[in-house]
Motif scaffolding. Structure first.
Motif, PDB file in Angstrom:
ATOM      1  N   SER A 147     -33.366  23.295  -4.336  1.00  0.00           N
ATOM      2  CA  SER A 147     -32.897  24.640  -4.655  1.00  0.00           C
ATOM      3  C   SER A 147     -33.666  25.270  -5.806  1.00  0.00           C
ATOM      4  N   GLY A 148     -34.378  24.436  -6.616  1.00  0.00           N
ATOM      5  CA  GLY A 148     -35.154  24.970  -7.729  1.00  0.00           C
ATOM      6  C   GLY A 148     -36.530  25.456  -7.323  1.00  0.00           C
ATOM      7  N   LEU A 149     -36.928  25.240  -6.080  1.00  0.00           N
ATOM      8  CA  LEU A 149     -38.249  25.689  -5.616  1.00  0.00           C
ATOM      9  C   LEU A 149     -38.257  27.186  -5.359  1.00  0.00           C
ATOM     10  N   ASN A 150     -39.441  27.759  -5.481  1.00  0.00           N
ATOM     11  CA  ASN A 150     -39.625  29.190  -5.256  1.00  0.00           C
ATOM     12  C   ASN A 150     -39.849  29.454  -3.752  1.00  0.00           C
ATOM     13  N   ILE A 151     -38.804  29.263  -2.965  1.00  0.00           N
ATOM     14  CA  ILE A 151     -38.860  29.500  -1.515  1.00  0.00           C
ATOM     15  C   ILE A 151     -37.632  30.316  -1.114  1.00  0.00           C
ATOM     16  N   PRO A 152     -37.682  31.012   0.017  1.00  0.00           N
ATOM     17  CA  PRO A 152     -36.559  31.849   0.456  1.00  0.00           C
ATOM     18  C   PRO A 152     -35.282  31.029   0.642  1.00  0.00           C
ATOM     19  N   PRO A 153     -34.138  31.629   0.401  1.00  0.00           N
ATOM     20  CA  PRO A 153     -32.855  30.934   0.567  1.00  0.00           C
ATOM     21  C   PRO A 153     -32.636  30.417   1.996  1.00  0.00           C
ATOM     22  N   GLY A 170     -30.580  17.452   5.389  1.00  0.00           N
ATOM     23  CA  GLY A 170     -30.387  16.383   4.414  1.00  0.00           C
ATOM     24  C   GLY A 170     -31.516  16.240   3.419  1.00  0.00           C
ATOM     25  N   ILE A 171     -32.369  17.254   3.323  1.00  0.00           N
ATOM     26  CA  ILE A 171     -33.498  17.239   2.383  1.00  0.00           C
ATOM     27  C   ILE A 171     -33.045  18.004   1.143  1.00  0.00           C
ATOM     28  N   THR A 172     -32.662  17.274   0.107  1.00  0.00           N
ATOM     29  CA  THR A 172     -32.039  17.922  -1.058  1.00  0.00           C
ATOM     30  C   THR A 172     -32.891  17.863  -2.324  1.00  0.00           C
ATOM     31  N   CYS A 173     -33.817  16.910  -2.418  1.00  0.00           N
ATOM     32  CA  CYS A 173     -34.650  16.815  -3.621  1.00  0.00           C
ATOM     33  C   CYS A 173     -36.119  16.978  -3.266  1.00  0.00           C
ATOM     34  N   ILE A 174     -36.917  17.282  -4.284  1.00  0.00           N
ATOM     35  CA  ILE A 174     -38.341  17.544  -4.081  1.00  0.00           C
ATOM     36  C   ILE A 174     -39.066  16.304  -3.586  1.00  0.00           C
ATOM     37  N   GLY A 175     -38.647  15.112  -4.048  1.00  0.00           N
ATOM     38  CA  GLY A 175     -39.288  13.883  -3.594  1.00  0.00           C
ATOM     39  C   GLY A 175     -39.149  13.692  -2.092  1.00  0.00           C
TER      40      GLY A 175
END
Length: 257
Positions: free
Chosen positions: A168-174, A184-189
């Motif tokens: 959610s902290g990435l600069n991508i559209p909601p 189920g992809i919740t983190c950057i890793g």
């Protein structure tokens, strides 16, 4: 004298009567002859007219005979043409039946080929799915092995705090964030360890969305397809060179033993 005169007068009267009768009879004969002549002349004119008409009829018949001859010749040619056309029609019908038979065989062969092609495609798809699953399994095993290696020796991986940050902290559209969260992809890793092909297989994510995701990851110092593994709640970037050196060291140790 009187008697003689009377007799002579009677004779003269008789002669006059006879002469008159003869004259009348001759005149009657002349009239009859004239009538006969007139009748014959009339018959002659009629015969001439009939002969003229007969000549005309003969001429017409001769002309009709010529036309009949021409028509007969045309009829003969038409009969030949009809026979040739019927022969050609028979050949065409025979060829058409042959073509229909070949078409049926080709349709049957086509149907078999389509079925075989579909079966081959299905087998290929199943094998691709199997290969993809094996690749995922191999990749998972590699990550598990890399995680174990990192757990044993932290020098095999570089810990990256940004990999633990939420997507959610990435600069991508909601909308893209929502799609990733539903997968189920919740983190950057987790997102960085995925490749483009995997993301493109997710409904709602296209090439443009993937480019935006990759650009956003690069802003965080990571990228799509990175070799990253989570060990004890911490994310590490696997160093390929160090892993290769470790493999060489393991090989040397096994050789020395």
């Amino acid at each position: 004298m009187n008697i003689i005169h009377i007799l002579f007068g009677i004779v003269l009267i008789l002669l006059v009567l006879i002469q008159t009768y003869n004259s009348v009879k001759a005149e009657s004969h002349r009239q009859e002859l004239q009538q006969i002549c007139d009748f014959l002349q009339s018959r002659k004119d009629t015969m001439d007219s009939l002969l003229s008409r007969f000549d005309g009829i003969l001429g017409d018949m001769a002309s009709d005979n010529e036309r009949n001859t021409v028509l007969k010749n045309h009829a003969t040619e038409l009969d030949k043409l009809v026979k040739e056309l019927r022969y050609e029609q028979s050949c065409l019908e025979s060829g058409n039946r042959s073509m229909k038979s070949k078409q049926k065989r080709l349709l049957t062969i086509k149907g078999k080929l389509i079925n075989e092609t579909n079966e081959i495609k299905e087998k290929i798809r199943q094998r691709k799915n199997t290969i993809a699953q094996l690749e995922i399994r191999i990749d998972s095993l590699k990550r598990i092995k890399a995680g174990l290696d990192i757990e044993i020796d932290n020098s095999l991986g570089n810990e990256m705090d940004c990999l633990s940050e939420p997507v959610s902290g990435l600069n991508i559209p909601p909308s893209i964030k929502s799609i990733l969260d539903s997968q189920g992809i919740t983190c950057i890793g987790e997102l960085s360890s995925l490749d483009r092909d995997y993301l493109q297989g997710i409904s709602g994510i296209g090439t443009i969305s993937i480019d935006r995701i990759d650009a956003a990851l690069q802003e965080k110092g990571t990228y799509l397809g990175m070799d990253a593994v989570k060990v004890n709640g911490r994310w590490y970037r696997i160093e390929e060179e160090q892993t290769s050196e470790q493999s060489q060291e393991s090989t040397q140790e096994q050789t020395t033993e």
